[in-house]
Design a protein around this motif. Sequence first.
Motif, PDB file in Angstrom:
ATOM      1  N   PRO A 154       1.578  -4.942   3.594  1.00 24.51           N
ATOM      2  CA  PRO A 154       2.128  -3.669   3.121  1.00 24.51           C
ATOM      3  C   PRO A 154       1.054  -2.616   2.862  1.00 24.51           C
ATOM      4  N   ALA A 155      -0.097  -3.043   2.349  1.00 27.12           N
ATOM      5  CA  ALA A 155      -1.181  -2.097   2.071  1.00 27.12           C
ATOM      6  C   ALA A 155      -1.694  -1.471   3.363  1.00 27.12           C
ATOM      7  N   SER A 156      -1.849  -2.287   4.415  1.00 30.69           N
ATOM      8  CA  SER A 156      -2.328  -1.769   5.692  1.00 30.69           C
ATOM      9  C   SER A 156      -1.280  -0.861   6.339  1.00 30.69           C
ATOM     10  N   GLN A 157      -0.016  -1.217   6.195  1.00 35.09           N
ATOM     11  CA  GLN A 157       1.035  -0.355   6.728  1.00 35.09           C
ATOM     12  C   GLN A 157       1.017   1.010   6.051  1.00 35.09           C
ATOM     13  N   ALA A 158       0.841   1.011   4.741  1.00 43.22           N
ATOM     14  CA  ALA A 158       0.796   2.272   4.007  1.00 43.22           C
ATOM     15  C   ALA A 158      -0.422   3.092   4.412  1.00 43.22           C
ATOM     16  N   LEU A 170      -1.563   8.523  10.035  1.00 43.54           N
ATOM     17  CA  LEU A 170      -0.743   9.264  10.992  1.00 43.54           C
ATOM     18  C   LEU A 170      -0.273  10.592  10.414  1.00 43.54           C
ATOM     19  N   ALA A 171      -0.084  10.626   9.100  1.00 39.51           N
ATOM     20  CA  ALA A 171       0.366  11.855   8.439  1.00 39.51           C
ATOM     21  C   ALA A 171      -0.784  12.824   8.162  1.00 39.51           C
ATOM     22  N   GLY A 172      -1.998  12.387   8.541  1.00 32.49           N
ATOM     23  CA  GLY A 172      -3.159  13.240   8.328  1.00 32.49           C
ATOM     24  C   GLY A 172      -3.738  13.181   6.939  1.00 32.49           C
TER      25      GLY A 172
END
Length: 235
Positions: free
Chosen positions: A221-225, A231-233
């Motif tokens: 989950p930490a890596s996904q976040a 990606l959101a900059g």
Amino acid sequence: MAISNIQGQRFGRLVALEFSHVNQRHKAFWRFQCDCGNTVVLPADKVKLGHTKSCGCLRRERAGKLKALDITGQRFGRLVAQAPTDRRDAGGSVVWQCRCDCGNTALYSVNELRRSGVQSCGCLYRESRPNCVSARRDMVDSTSLSALVATKGLRANNTSGCTGVYHHKQTGKWWAYIDFRRKRYFLGVFDDMEAAVQARKQAEQRLHDPAIGENWPRLTPASQARFRAYLAGEG
């Protein structure tokens, strides 16, 4: 310099007899009487701090006890002690020949067997390591997906702040590379840092990002976040 008077004071097995001298580093040396009967000149600071507690007899006695210890037939994990050798470790502990359950023989000192927790000739580590690696959710083709995500953040340990981009002092130019599946790909030499960083980011989009997307459930989950923030900059 003022010399602290420690005459008559006891430190372990040592009793201070008289001041001896000061060396070139301005350390005071005293003559000490040891309980074993020997006299010895030692730096006062080491004795007062407890680093030296005898003339050396205490260490010899401890080493003698280790030498006399018979561990024949005793088991330590997969190891069984067979016979002592003539070798000693740095602390004077006897090195023993041990038989491992896998059939190999190995040499370990009594100290290593009793204090360091040695369990095998090395076969236990070799057997368990592949299982530990394969058990990691984020490992794909010997590549850690979490490590790929981590490289996207700003780095304080290189000149560019970007993984895989560094300044080559001899040429004055910026070099870029990328690692993927145990291979390193050289991306080129650039006159300015921004061009090198751009080349690195494009390579990440070709190599890293598809692997991350295809194996998204494997990421923690930490890596996904962290990847979403990138990606959101925000990363």
